[in-house]
Design an enzyme around this catalytic site. Structure first.
Site, PDB file in Angstrom:
ATOM      1  N   GLY A 152      35.126  25.415  32.017  1.00 25.49           N
ATOM      2  CA  GLY A 152      34.269  26.318  31.024  1.00 25.49           C
ATOM      3  C   GLY A 152      32.838  25.691  31.616  1.00 25.49           C
ATOM      4  N   GLU A 153      31.968  25.684  30.599  1.00 25.52           N
ATOM      5  CA  GLU A 153      30.786  24.783  30.698  1.00 25.52           C
ATOM      6  C   GLU A 153      30.878  23.501  30.375  1.00 25.52           C
ATOM      7  OE1 GLU A 153      28.096  25.452  32.985  1.00 25.52           O
ATOM      8  OE2 GLU A 153      29.121  27.259  33.681  1.00 25.52           O
ATOM      9  N   SER A 154      30.617  22.609  31.171  1.00 23.09           N
ATOM     10  CA  SER A 154      30.632  21.338  30.524  1.00 23.09           C
ATOM     11  C   SER A 154      29.600  20.745  29.613  1.00 23.09           C
ATOM     12  CB  SER A 154      30.719  20.121  31.809  1.00 23.09           C
ATOM     13  OG  SER A 154      29.547  20.165  32.539  1.00 23.09           O
ATOM     14  N   CYS A 198      38.184  21.389  36.366  1.00 28.26           N
ATOM     15  CA  CYS A 198      36.599  21.761  36.879  1.00 28.26           C
ATOM     16  C   CYS A 198      35.786  21.426  35.758  1.00 28.26           C
ATOM     17  CB  CYS A 198      36.418  23.541  36.741  1.00 28.26           C
ATOM     18  SG  CYS A 198      35.115  24.067  37.385  1.00 28.26           S
ATOM     19  N   ARG A 200      28.059  18.091  40.251  1.00 26.57           N
ATOM     20  CA  ARG A 200      28.220  19.401  39.309  1.00 26.57           C
ATOM     21  C   ARG A 200      27.812  20.405  40.253  1.00 26.57           C
ATOM     22  NH1 ARG A 200      25.196  19.735  34.261  1.00 26.57           N
ATOM     23  NH2 ARG A 200      26.377  21.822  34.180  1.00 26.57           N
ATOM     24  N   ILE A 250      35.530  27.642  40.959  1.00 22.91           N
ATOM     25  CA  ILE A 250      34.351  28.763  40.374  1.00 22.91           C
ATOM     26  C   ILE A 250      33.401  27.591  40.105  1.00 22.91           C
ATOM     27  CG2 ILE A 250      34.034  30.301  38.487  1.00 22.91           C
ATOM     28  CD1 ILE A 250      36.231  31.374  40.393  1.00 22.91           C
ATOM     29  N   ARG A 251      32.131  28.045  40.909  1.00 27.06           N
ATOM     30  CA  ARG A 251      31.196  27.096  40.544  1.00 27.06           C
ATOM     31  C   ARG A 251      31.431  25.823  40.279  1.00 27.06           C
ATOM     32  NH1 ARG A 251      26.035  28.977  38.244  1.00 27.06           N
ATOM     33  NH2 ARG A 251      26.208  27.267  36.950  1.00 27.06           N
ATOM     34  N   HIS A 277      41.325  25.482  39.729  1.00 28.84           N
ATOM     35  CA  HIS A 277      41.862  26.106  38.569  1.00 28.84           C
ATOM     36  C   HIS A 277      43.228  26.333  38.783  1.00 28.84           C
ATOM     37  CE1 HIS A 277      38.071  26.124  36.225  1.00 28.84           C
ATOM     38  NE2 HIS A 277      37.455  26.736  37.449  1.00 28.84           N
ATOM     39  N   GLU A 309      45.248  26.919  36.677  1.00 32.17           N
ATOM     40  CA  GLU A 309      45.676  27.982  35.494  1.00 32.17           C
ATOM     41  C   GLU A 309      45.265  29.350  35.850  1.00 32.17           C
ATOM     42  OE1 GLU A 309      43.026  26.000  35.473  1.00 32.17           O
ATOM     43  OE2 GLU A 309      41.475  26.886  34.538  1.00 32.17           O
TER      44      GLU A 309
END
Lengths: 190, 291
Positions: free
Chosen positions: A47-49, A79, A106, A133-134, A169, A171
């Protein structure tokens, strides 16, 4: 095995489905009262840290979760989860739980155009699919942290004691091997 | 599985779930949004409420302005292009935008064709009022869907209508017998495979956010309870009295969208909400653009 999945923001449902398929008992952590009952392991999802880090504080979860990890609760970060667990970030002064002796970068592969899929070796498991992903990567590991996977010479998975992190990821694929690897860590603490 | 851009692009939307994507017009606003807990920002020159007020043709933002916002934050940056304007989309891809919104908020450039989004490497999000629109956009390559709502109004009624419509159509497809799916595909004007996916999985094949008219933490919680996987907030934040506080409250409301006690606390002392316009007072229905 009761496994808490931090469900503040991001791809937490994917982890819950995978855990349930492996016979574990996942539950969502959205606020303080969710961790009142004892549990055996924790997943910090992608997600976004920045969002997850902020909400950990504002929902009064930060200290309790950090203490649990420091006292040996098995934790698996993917991630953004890796970023939250890293002791040091090369391109950000703001660290978060900072419980694991790794230095991470990051958005190390750039923006969304840099996102990619590959198949690489994971120590003790073999070749597995990896979706980035990013994504971040780990630029260096310290003390007793072990490297578990490399992609193009960059560290993308590591373990220190009961803490496991992947820059990719697991998952998002159908391959459950990394989650099984984590559940084995959990089993050994029971 | 090869390096499939569509899969990777759908995956990025999965990472945005449970989050709030905020409209911003300057690097300063972008920083405020990031600090308040936005999971991404939408860079645009004018927020929908101002586009509505200004009238005239509204286009893709100045790439320089978008780059300023990309440099200001570490979270994903999205930007809008006009419906059917693939050259604007090419420009946004060239500056490595994280997500393109082919948006009805801007003046449509093509009144018949949407962009062939399969021709791009960067992901697209598109608006939809119902299941047919959503699946048509996905068939064109959209990796994420949002309800259209009615942007720039501060009135949530249309976002609710679109989300309810989508969910009820998904339930209807889900309960059909297999031999009814062929006719459903014809009726929705979409390929059979997509209808079959919805039938089997009881959801869209991509992430679905709510957008258009969300102005309060309660609005955000309402949309999440109706089945949204996250929320776009456009004019609602920077048209309000205290953007920092309102933005942070909406973020927390999306995480704990069923906890009414917490929502009550979050809704306290937020200052003036955006004034908004009611559905009956709207002269331009943006949701009717691009079907």
């Amino acid at each position: 095995m009761r496994i808490g999945v931090l469900a503040l923001q991001g791809a937490f449902i994917e982890h819950e489905k995978m855990l349930a398929a492996l016979g574990a008992e996942p539950f969502e952590i959205r606020q303080e009262k969710d961790i009142d009952k004892a549990f055996d392991g924790l997943i910090v999802p992608g997600g976004e840290s920045t969002v997850q880090g902020k909400l950990l504080h504002e929902l009064n979860l930060f200290n309790r979760i950090r203490d649990l990890i420091l006292s040996g609760l098995p934790v698996f970060g993917t991630c953004a989860g890796l970023i939250l667990l890293a002791r040091e970030l090369e391109n950000d002064k703001q660290t978060h739980l900072a419980t694991m002796d790794i230095t991470a970068v990051r958005n190390a592969y750039g923006r969304q155009l840099g996102s990619f899929y590959t198949v690489e070796k994971f120590r003790d498991i073999g070749e597995i699919p990896m979706t980035f992903i990013r994504a971040p990567y780990i630029s260096s590991v310290h003390n007793d942290t072990e490297i578990l996977a490399l992609v193009d010479g960059k560290i993308v998975a590591a373990r220190q004691g009961n803490q496991l992190v992947t820059a990719f990821h697991p998952e998002l694929s159908d391959d459950t091997s990394v989650h099984r690897y984590f559940l084995d860590i959990v089993k050994n603490t029971l | 599985m090869e390096n499939n851009r569509f899969e990777l692009n759908k995956n990025l939307a999965q990472m945005l779930k449970g989050g709030v994507i905020m409209d911003v017009t300057t690097p300063e606003q972008a920083k405020i949004a990031e600090a308040a807990g936005a999971c991404a920002v939408m860079a645009l020159e004018r927020i929908p409420a101002d586009i509505r007020a200004a009238g005239g043709v509204s286009r893709m933002s100045d790439p320089k302005m978008i780059k300023g916002i990309q440099n200001a934050v570490s979270i994903p940056v999205m930007a809008k292009c006009r419906i059917g304007h693939f050259a604007e989309a090419q420009i946004l891809q060239a500056i490595e935008i994280d997500y393109i919104d082919e948006s009805e908020v801007l003046s449509p450039a093509d009144d018949k064709y949407h962009i062939d989004k399969t021709a791009f490497d960067v992901p697209f999000v598109c608006g939809a009022k119902d299941l047919g629109e959503a699946l048509r956009r996905i068939n064109e390559g959209a990796a994420m869907i949002r309800t259209k709502g009615e942007p720039g109004t501060g009135d949530v009624v249309q976002a609710v209508r679109h989300m309810r419509m989508m969910q009820s159509e998904i339930r209807r497809i889900g309960s059909m017998s297999e031999d009814e799916l062929f006719d459903a595909a014809k009726e929705l004007q979409v390929p059979y495979d997509l209808v079959k996916y919805v039938h089997e999985n009881k959801k869209l094949p991509v992430v679905n956010f709510a957008a258009g008219g969300v102005a309060t933490p309660a609005d955000a919680a309402l949309m999440m309870q109706l089945g949204a996987e996250g929320v776009f907030v456009g004019s609602g934040i920077f048209k309000s009295g205290n953007p920092e506080k309102r933005a942070a409250a909406i973020v927390k409301a999306v995480t704990n969208f069923t906890d009414a006690k917490l929502l009550a606390e979050l809704s306290e002392d937020l200052g003036e909400a955006m004034v908004g316009i009611n559905e009956q007072e709207i002269e331009l229905l943006m949701a009717e653009r691009g079907k």
